[in-house]
Write an enzyme that holds these catalytic residues in place. Structure first.
Site, mmCIF file in Angstrom:
data_model
loop_
_atom_site.group_PDB
_atom_site.id
_atom_site.type_symbol
_atom_site.label_atom_id
_atom_site.label_comp_id
_atom_site.label_asym_id
_atom_site.label_seq_id
_atom_site.Cartn_x
_atom_site.Cartn_y
_atom_site.Cartn_z
ATOM 1 N NE ARG A 195 -3.770 -2.275 2.398
ATOM 2 C CZ ARG A 195 -4.801 -2.631 1.625
ATOM 3 N NH1 ARG A 195 -5.179 -1.858 0.630
ATOM 4 N NH2 ARG A 195 -5.469 -3.740 1.870
ATOM 5 N N GLY A 222 -7.976 1.676 -5.330
ATOM 6 C CA GLY A 222 -6.819 2.571 -5.236
ATOM 7 C C GLY A 222 -5.835 2.314 -6.353
ATOM 8 C CB THR A 223 -4.560 -0.892 -7.721
ATOM 9 O OG1 THR A 223 -4.183 -1.352 -6.427
ATOM 10 C CG2 THR A 223 -3.558 -1.358 -8.743
ATOM 11 C CG ASP A 251 -13.585 -5.596 0.333
ATOM 12 O OD1 ASP A 251 -13.465 -6.692 0.911
ATOM 13 O OD2 ASP A 251 -13.092 -4.535 0.757
ATOM 14 N NE ARG A 296 -10.617 -0.873 3.151
ATOM 15 C CZ ARG A 296 -9.326 -1.119 3.302
ATOM 16 N NH1 ARG A 296 -8.749 -0.917 4.455
ATOM 17 N NH2 ARG A 296 -8.596 -1.549 2.297
#
Ligand SMILES: Nc1ncnc2c1ncn2[C@@H]1O[C@H](COP(=O)(O)OP(=O)(O)OP(=O)(O)O)[C@@H](O)[C@H]1O
Ligand SMILES: O=P(O)(O)OC[C@H]1O[C@](O)(CO)[C@@H](O)[C@@H]1O
Ligand SMILES: [Mg+2]
Length: 509
Positions: A195, A222-223, A251, A296
């Site tokens: 990360r 994010g990637t 997720d 999350r």
């Protein structure tokens, strides 16, 4: 007016399959192509076409697209023309419509007859970023296999430990068929991950310095945002580099696509934990099994494994606020279940109940990981404590053999993530990886590959980068089935809204 066929067999074909002349019928989302910003752009015949046994019809046409969310509103459809007979002799009626059709479409994935890179001089790089996910190794394996076997690209490198690895070319690993042969049987990523550490300028410098022209990135939201920045910088500098993304995350929160790889495997592993919790709960008087699973901001793992395990009495997800006490609260529901069955099972997603914990003063200071993701307060132990205290009080009042609640808490945590992919995920990884290679070799860039309406297609990253897929809690959704099958409160009625306020103001720990 646009025209289409409303013959039933044709309608499903249009909705679920490729559509030729799509630009005339659908709004096809455009994907970047390196020819738009490079001057010395050339094209080459696809090496697959040089193999005798491959029919030209296997190549994807320039207009082929996959339609998403096709809705035809009969009230807005007007019969305008004659009956028609097609080449197969099937009769169908052609009709016109005005505004009655809503079909967004994506470019169909697959090999193109013409490609934009010379395989003999191409160099490819693969990187995996963010949290681990079952299938990452399969993706690495299949990108290498497709590049090497189908296109003859032999210069392939793996970037170690996520985006930060671009800064250390001396640590890059050379990849070939032999080296990736048995990867699909292993969990994790043979390249490692990380990360944080994304530096767009430095990454593009590194691609240029090392002569990379095909970049394959696998990671979560994010990637994908990071990959888009790389692709935009490549474009700004006018470089002939294709950036292809293969979205991963247990997720399942990437929008538009049917599912992400690794999700099904994670659900299967979560189901095992839920079944164990059920066994433990059933083994003792007034047994309560509580299982916390990853998720999350989206509760897909919790929802699917609750339904898939067939034993959950309550499923809590980030998308649905809940409350503990009062009429219709989760304590009432679980108490009733304990009285009827002598046991109950709760599945809670890690992102559930965050608001309630904050309201009840159980939230900690905000802490973020290296990528800037907020680390959540741990709902599992907190929920166990709340339930134990309240259900013990109820049982004491009822005085049934003097028994108290037997609570068993199961946190499978990384057990759902660090495992090898199941067969369905492995197959999906193969399809995604091969199609990412086909797209990149054809010069497409700044896209993710994914299944839409069961067909693989290329989606511009801009359409998914800043959105998240969450559970649909509306009528006729899978969530409705969770509520019906567990008998839990929906927390979506007006009474519930009042109760949430009451609980927020009055409950102490
Ligand atoms: N907005 C952004 N711009 C550039 N890079 C980013 C951005 N957001 C995240 N990244 C980079 O992407 C990589 C992975 O991001 P992150 O840790 O959020 O995981 P992810 O890809 O979302 O996967 P998951 O959340 O499923 O584990 C990190 O190296 C991070 O620095
Ligand atoms: O502990 P890590 O590696 O930061 O990852 C945890 C997170 O990763 C995810 O599995 C997504 O990849 C989330 O469900 C979870 O919150
Ligand atoms: Mg993420």
């Amino acid at each position: 007016w646009a025209f289409t066929s409303l013959h039933p067999r044709r309608t499903s074909l249009i909705a679920l399959s490729s559509v030729s002349k799509s630009s005339e019928l659908w709004n096809v989302e455009k994907v970047d192509h390196i020819s738009e910003w490079t001057t010395n752009h050339e094209s080459y015949p696809n090496p697959l076409s040089l193999k005798d046994k491959i029919p030209s019809s296997w190549f994807v046409g320039v207009d082929d697209a996959v339609a998403m969310n096709v809705k035809i509103d009969a009230h807005e459809t007007i019969d305008v023309s004659d009956d028609d007979t097609d080449e197969d002799g099937d009769e169908h009626t052609t009709v016109g419509h005005r505004g009655g059709i809503n079909a967004e479409a994506f470019i169909l994935a697959g090999p193109r007859a013409e490609i934009s890179f010379d395989p003999s001089t191409s160099k490819a790089a693969i990187v995996t970023c963010g949290g681990l996910c079952p299938g990452l190794n399969s993706v690495v394996r299949e990108v290498v296999m497709c590049l090497s076997r189908q296109y003859g690209v032999k210069d392939i490198v793996g970037i170690p430990k996520g985006y930060r690895g671009f800064l250390y070319p001396e640590e890059w690993k050379s990849l070939d068929e032999g080296g990736v042969q048995n990867l699909h049987n292993q969990g994790g990523s043979m390249l490692g991950s990380s990360r944080g550490g994304h530096d767009t300028g430095a990454i593009v410098d590194s691609l240029v310095n090392e002569g990379i022209n095909l970049l394959f990135v696998s990671g979560g939201d994010g990637t994908v945002r990071g990959a888009s920045k790389i692709a935009e910088e490549v474009k700004r500098r006018g470089l002939a580099i294709s950036v292809a993304c293969i979205p991963k995350t247990i997720d399942n929160d990437i929008p538009l696509i049917d599912r992400t790889f690794g999700f099904e495997t994670a659900c299967e592993a979560a189901c095992e934990a839920i079944k164990v919790a059920n066994t433990e709960a059933a083994g003792f008087p007034f047994g309560l099994g509580v299982v916390k699973v990853m998720g999350r901001n989206s509760g897909f793992i919790a929802m699917h494994s609750s339904l898939g395990s067939c034993v959950a009495d309550l499923c809590l997800v980030p998308e649905v606020d809940f409350y503990l006490d009062g009429k219709g609260g989760i304590v009432d529901h679980l108490y009733e279940r304990l009285l009827v069955n002598d046991k109950a099972v709760v599945v809670v997603a890690e992102g559930a109940g965050q608001k309630l914990m904050a309201e009840l003063g159980a939230a900690g200071e905000e802490v973020k990981d290296a990528s800037g993701n907020v680390l959540l307060d741990d709902v599992g132990p907190w929920l166990c404590k709340q339930l134990k205290q309240r259900l013990d009080e109820r049982l004491e009042e009822a005085s049934i053999h003097g028994d108290k609640l037997t609570l068993k808490y199961v946190d499978p945590s990384y057990m759902v993530r660090g495992v090898p992919p199941n067969t369905a995920d492995n197959l999906y990884c193969l399809q995604l990886a091969h199609n990412a290679v086909h797209g990149a070799m054809a010069g497409l860039s700044n896209f993710i590959v994914g299944s839409v309406n069961t067909k693989e297609c290329y989606v511009p990253i801009s359409m998914v980068a800043n959105k998240r897929s969450v559970i649909d809690t509306s009528h006729q959704s899978l969530w409705e089935m969770v509520v019906f099958s567990t008998g839990q409160p929906s927390f979506q009625t007006n009474d519930d809204k009042d109760a949430i306020t009451t609980a927020s103001g009055g409950t102490t720990i």
